[in-house]
Write a protein that holds these residues in place. Sequence first.
Motif, PDB file in Angstrom:
ATOM      1  N   LEU A 160       0.852  -1.190   0.000  1.00  0.00           N
ATOM      2  CA  LEU A 160       0.000   0.000   0.000  1.00  0.00           C
ATOM      3  C   LEU A 160       0.890   1.243   0.000  1.00  0.00           C
ATOM      4  O   LEU A 160       1.791   1.374   0.827  1.00  0.00           O
ATOM      5  N   PHE A 161       0.624   2.147  -0.928  1.00  0.00           N
ATOM      6  CA  PHE A 161       1.344   3.415  -1.025  1.00  0.00           C
ATOM      7  C   PHE A 161       0.374   4.520  -0.621  1.00  0.00           C
ATOM      8  O   PHE A 161      -0.626   4.741  -1.303  1.00  0.00           O
ATOM      9  N   VAL A 162       0.642   5.199   0.481  1.00  0.00           N
ATOM     10  CA  VAL A 162      -0.259   6.220   1.010  1.00  0.00           C
ATOM     11  C   VAL A 162       0.325   7.591   0.675  1.00  0.00           C
ATOM     12  O   VAL A 162       1.441   7.907   1.064  1.00  0.00           O
ATOM     13  N   GLU A 206       2.941  -4.461   3.230  1.00  0.00           N
ATOM     14  CA  GLU A 206       3.991  -3.454   3.213  1.00  0.00           C
ATOM     15  C   GLU A 206       3.341  -2.091   2.971  1.00  0.00           C
ATOM     16  O   GLU A 206       2.519  -1.954   2.069  1.00  0.00           O
ATOM     17  N   ILE A 207       3.704  -1.089   3.775  1.00  0.00           N
ATOM     18  CA  ILE A 207       3.099   0.239   3.662  1.00  0.00           C
ATOM     19  C   ILE A 207       4.207   1.265   3.460  1.00  0.00           C
ATOM     20  O   ILE A 207       5.189   1.287   4.197  1.00  0.00           O
ATOM     21  N   TRP A 208       4.000   2.112   2.471  1.00  0.00           N
ATOM     22  CA  TRP A 208       4.957   3.174   2.152  1.00  0.00           C
ATOM     23  C   TRP A 208       4.244   4.524   2.155  1.00  0.00           C
ATOM     24  O   TRP A 208       3.089   4.620   1.760  1.00  0.00           O
ATOM     25  N   ALA A 209       4.970   5.556   2.560  1.00  0.00           N
ATOM     26  CA  ALA A 209       4.478   6.933   2.488  1.00  0.00           C
ATOM     27  C   ALA A 209       5.482   7.767   1.703  1.00  0.00           C
ATOM     28  O   ALA A 209       6.666   7.440   1.644  1.00  0.00           O
ATOM     29  N   HIS A 259       4.227  20.131   4.936  1.00  0.00           N
ATOM     30  CA  HIS A 259       2.787  20.334   4.745  1.00  0.00           C
ATOM     31  C   HIS A 259       2.008  19.490   5.774  1.00  0.00           C
ATOM     32  O   HIS A 259       2.359  18.339   6.037  1.00  0.00           O
ATOM     33  N   PRO A 260       0.916  20.020   6.366  1.00  0.00           N
ATOM     34  CA  PRO A 260       0.183  19.272   7.409  1.00  0.00           C
ATOM     35  C   PRO A 260      -0.389  17.932   6.939  1.00  0.00           C
ATOM     36  O   PRO A 260      -0.435  16.975   7.721  1.00  0.00           O
ATOM     37  N   ASP A 261      -0.813  17.839   5.696  1.00  0.00           N
ATOM     38  CA  ASP A 261      -1.327  16.560   5.202  1.00  0.00           C
ATOM     39  C   ASP A 261      -0.207  15.523   5.091  1.00  0.00           C
ATOM     40  O   ASP A 261      -0.407  14.341   5.369  1.00  0.00           O
ATOM     41  N   HIS A 262       0.976  15.962   4.686  1.00  0.00           N
ATOM     42  CA  HIS A 262       2.128  15.060   4.618  1.00  0.00           C
ATOM     43  C   HIS A 262       2.515  14.591   6.020  1.00  0.00           C
ATOM     44  O   HIS A 262       2.847  13.424   6.223  1.00  0.00           O
ATOM     45  N   GLN A 263       2.458  15.510   6.981  1.00  0.00           N
ATOM     46  CA  GLN A 263       2.790  15.148   8.358  1.00  0.00           C
ATOM     47  C   GLN A 263       1.797  14.125   8.915  1.00  0.00           C
ATOM     48  O   GLN A 263       2.188  13.186   9.610  1.00  0.00           O
ATOM     49  N   ALA A 264       0.515  14.282   8.597  1.00  0.00           N
ATOM     50  CA  ALA A 264      -0.500  13.332   9.058  1.00  0.00           C
ATOM     51  C   ALA A 264      -0.267  11.950   8.437  1.00  0.00           C
ATOM     52  O   ALA A 264      -0.362  10.930   9.130  1.00  0.00           O
ATOM     53  N   VAL A 265       0.041  11.912   7.139  1.00  0.00           N
ATOM     54  CA  VAL A 265       0.325  10.626   6.481  1.00  0.00           C
ATOM     55  C   VAL A 265       1.542   9.977   7.131  1.00  0.00           C
ATOM     56  O   VAL A 265       1.537   8.781   7.435  1.00  0.00           O
ATOM     57  N   ARG A 266       2.576  10.767   7.331  1.00  0.00           N
ATOM     58  CA  ARG A 266       3.803  10.249   7.950  1.00  0.00           C
ATOM     59  C   ARG A 266       3.496   9.616   9.318  1.00  0.00           C
ATOM     60  O   ARG A 266       3.945   8.518   9.631  1.00  0.00           O
ATOM     61  N   ALA A 267       2.715  10.309  10.141  1.00  0.00           N
ATOM     62  CA  ALA A 267       2.384   9.809  11.479  1.00  0.00           C
ATOM     63  C   ALA A 267       1.535   8.537  11.416  1.00  0.00           C
ATOM     64  O   ALA A 267       1.775   7.583  12.163  1.00  0.00           O
ATOM     65  N   ALA A 268       0.543   8.510  10.538  1.00  0.00           N
ATOM     66  CA  ALA A 268      -0.323   7.333  10.433  1.00  0.00           C
ATOM     67  C   ALA A 268       0.450   6.122   9.929  1.00  0.00           C
ATOM     68  O   ALA A 268       0.283   5.013  10.451  1.00  0.00           O
ATOM     69  N   GLY A 275       5.147   1.466   8.910  1.00  0.00           N
ATOM     70  CA  GLY A 275       5.424   1.617   7.488  1.00  0.00           C
ATOM     71  C   GLY A 275       6.733   2.344   7.267  1.00  0.00           C
ATOM     72  O   GLY A 275       7.382   2.810   8.200  1.00  0.00           O
ATOM     73  N   ARG A 276       7.094   2.466   6.007  1.00  0.00           N
ATOM     74  CA  ARG A 276       8.350   3.112   5.639  1.00  0.00           C
ATOM     75  C   ARG A 276       8.082   4.345   4.796  1.00  0.00           C
ATOM     76  O   ARG A 276       7.023   4.497   4.211  1.00  0.00           O
TER      77      ARG A 276
END
Length: 163
Positions: free
Chosen positions: A9-11, A100-103, A110-119, A125-126
């Motif tokens: 999964l690529f988020v 496997e999860i990637w971000a 950016h706040p949306d990038h930070q939220a993805v990173r945290a989740a 994930g990596r």
Amino acid sequence: MIPILLTILFVVPHGDDETTLLPLIQQAGPDAVVLVMTDGAASVHCPPVDCEAARRASTMGFLDEMAPEATLIWVGEPDRGLTVERIAFWIGNLCPSDCEIWAASADYPHPDHQAVRAAVAMYRGRHYNGETRDDPEAEAAFRRWYGWLGPWPADRMSLVGLR
């Protein structure tokens, strides 16, 4: 929501951020699922058009050209309103077991990038920063599908791994 058993999964927070993960998405082939979390409509780069529709069409076109075996899931949460909980909901439902999860863009502020990173970190994930590549085909596809966003500075092309 019915769980889908995935392998990889690529988020990504916005349509165009998948470009940072392109080498991994291409390598994953039919096992790749790209989860685009927001509509991207609050972007300052949008011309006077329906930004969500333009981003969705560009994301679909880019992936169809550069990673045709990947599956795209467009969530459409409000841009700049993404929460860790909403991302975790999607990850938990799409990856109920080991996958496997990637971000993308691990250091982008950016706040949306930070939220993805945290989740993604919650699921161990990596992150992949789209290391500098010399890929004229990918750069041409990026310009073809996302050129409507206008001229971006050279460092933006680095963020998407194409310069």
